[in-house]
Design a protein around this motif. Structure first.
Motif, PDB file in Angstrom:
ATOM      1  N   MET A 176       0.843  -1.194   0.000  1.00  0.00           N
ATOM      2  CA  MET A 176       0.000   0.000   0.000  1.00  0.00           C
ATOM      3  C   MET A 176       0.881   1.249   0.000  1.00  0.00           C
ATOM      4  O   MET A 176       1.822   1.350   0.781  1.00  0.00           O
ATOM      5  N   TYR A 177       0.548   2.151  -0.910  1.00  0.00           N
ATOM      6  CA  TYR A 177       1.200   3.456  -1.000  1.00  0.00           C
ATOM      7  C   TYR A 177       0.152   4.550  -0.813  1.00  0.00           C
ATOM      8  O   TYR A 177      -1.017   4.351  -1.143  1.00  0.00           O
ATOM      9  N   ALA A 178       0.602   5.695  -0.302  1.00  0.00           N
ATOM     10  CA  ALA A 178      -0.312   6.836  -0.152  1.00  0.00           C
ATOM     11  C   ALA A 178       0.408   8.124  -0.509  1.00  0.00           C
ATOM     12  O   ALA A 178       1.635   8.236  -0.374  1.00  0.00           O
ATOM     13  N   LEU A 179      -0.378   9.078  -0.957  1.00  0.00           N
ATOM     14  CA  LEU A 179       0.117  10.416  -1.268  1.00  0.00           C
ATOM     15  C   LEU A 179      -0.843  11.408  -0.616  1.00  0.00           C
ATOM     16  O   LEU A 179      -2.073  11.299  -0.784  1.00  0.00           O
ATOM     17  N   LEU A 180      -0.294  12.357   0.125  1.00  0.00           N
ATOM     18  CA  LEU A 180      -1.085  13.390   0.793  1.00  0.00           C
ATOM     19  C   LEU A 180      -0.781  14.739   0.157  1.00  0.00           C
ATOM     20  O   LEU A 180       0.260  14.904  -0.493  1.00  0.00           O
ATOM     21  N   PRO A 181      -1.632  15.738   0.360  1.00  0.00           N
ATOM     22  CA  PRO A 181      -1.410  17.036  -0.268  1.00  0.00           C
ATOM     23  C   PRO A 181      -0.018  17.625   0.026  1.00  0.00           C
ATOM     24  O   PRO A 181       0.587  18.242  -0.852  1.00  0.00           O
ATOM     25  N   GLY A 182       0.509  17.438   1.201  1.00  0.00           N
ATOM     26  CA  GLY A 182       1.818  17.967   1.550  1.00  0.00           C
ATOM     27  C   GLY A 182       2.974  17.261   0.871  1.00  0.00           C
ATOM     28  O   GLY A 182       4.120  17.726   0.914  1.00  0.00           O
ATOM     29  N   ASP A 183       2.678  16.136   0.198  1.00  0.00           N
ATOM     30  CA  ASP A 183       3.730  15.360  -0.471  1.00  0.00           C
ATOM     31  C   ASP A 183       4.040  15.871  -1.870  1.00  0.00           C
ATOM     32  O   ASP A 183       5.046  15.472  -2.458  1.00  0.00           O
ATOM     33  N   ILE A 184       3.146  16.702  -2.435  1.00  0.00           N
ATOM     34  CA  ILE A 184       3.404  17.174  -3.801  1.00  0.00           C
ATOM     35  C   ILE A 184       3.914  18.602  -3.804  1.00  0.00           C
ATOM     36  O   ILE A 184       3.822  19.324  -2.880  1.00  0.00           O
TER      37      ILE A 184
END
Length: 184
Positions: A176-184
């Motif tokens: 499982m991978y995740a991306l949050l707004p602060g990651d971009i």
């Protein structure tokens, strides 16, 4: 039948560098033909494992139905220089400010950056334009190409989900991978 609770979705056109994402069309049957011959794509998608024009048309119509029912957005990944459909991508809202992404690329177009471009475009659109809080990707541990794509797109590995999904009649582990707004 379109649900009264979930409005139909309009699949947008998303620029993605050397590629673009757009809604499926009957002109994409050649991509369905190539994907049908792939040993893996039909196992993890609804692409027909045996190609026929009728099965391919039915596949494209299912993609239209997903948006019409509010289930999610399905895109064709198109190479801009020759307008060739090279893969597919999906964006499925999960509720609570989350969505799940998926993608595949036809064998003849792998290694050209189509998946990475698609994931980046959907991520920017989902987090910035739609204002979502979290995007998720699930990748089989052996699929090093998809693992690299997730990481190069800025997704963070969160862990192994044992027996998470049935593929080809058996339960499979998924990273499982995740991306949050602060990651971009």
């Amino acid at each position: 039948m379109v649900s009264a609770l979930i409005p139909p979705l309009v699949v947008p056109h998303l620029p993605a560098g050397d590629f673009s994402l757009r809604a499926w069309s009957l002109r994409d049957l050649g991509l369905v033909r190539e994907a049908s011959a792939d040993p893996y794509i039909p196992r993890i998608t609804t692409v027909p494992s045996v190609y026929s024009e009728a099965a391919a048309v039915s596949f494209v119509q299912r993609q239209w139905q997903r948006a019409a029912s509010g289930e999610g957005f399905t895109f064709v990944i198109v190479r801009n220089r020759d307008d060739r459909a090279v893969g597919a991508a999906s964006f499925r809202p999960l509720g609570e400010g989350r969505a799940s992404l998926g993608y595949w690329v036809a064998a003849s177009a792998r290694g050209q950056g189509a998946a990475l471009s698609a994931v980046r475009a959907m991520s920017t659109w989902g987090l910035s334009t739609l204002g979502l809080d979290r995007l998720e990707l699930y990748v089989e541990p052996w699929n090093t190409g998809s693992l690299r794509t997730a990481e190069r797109a800025g997704f963070h590995r969160e862990g192994l989900l044992r027996g998470w999904r049935e593929i080809g009649g058996e339960r499979r582990d998924m990273v499982m991978y995740a991306l949050l707004p602060g990651d971009i």
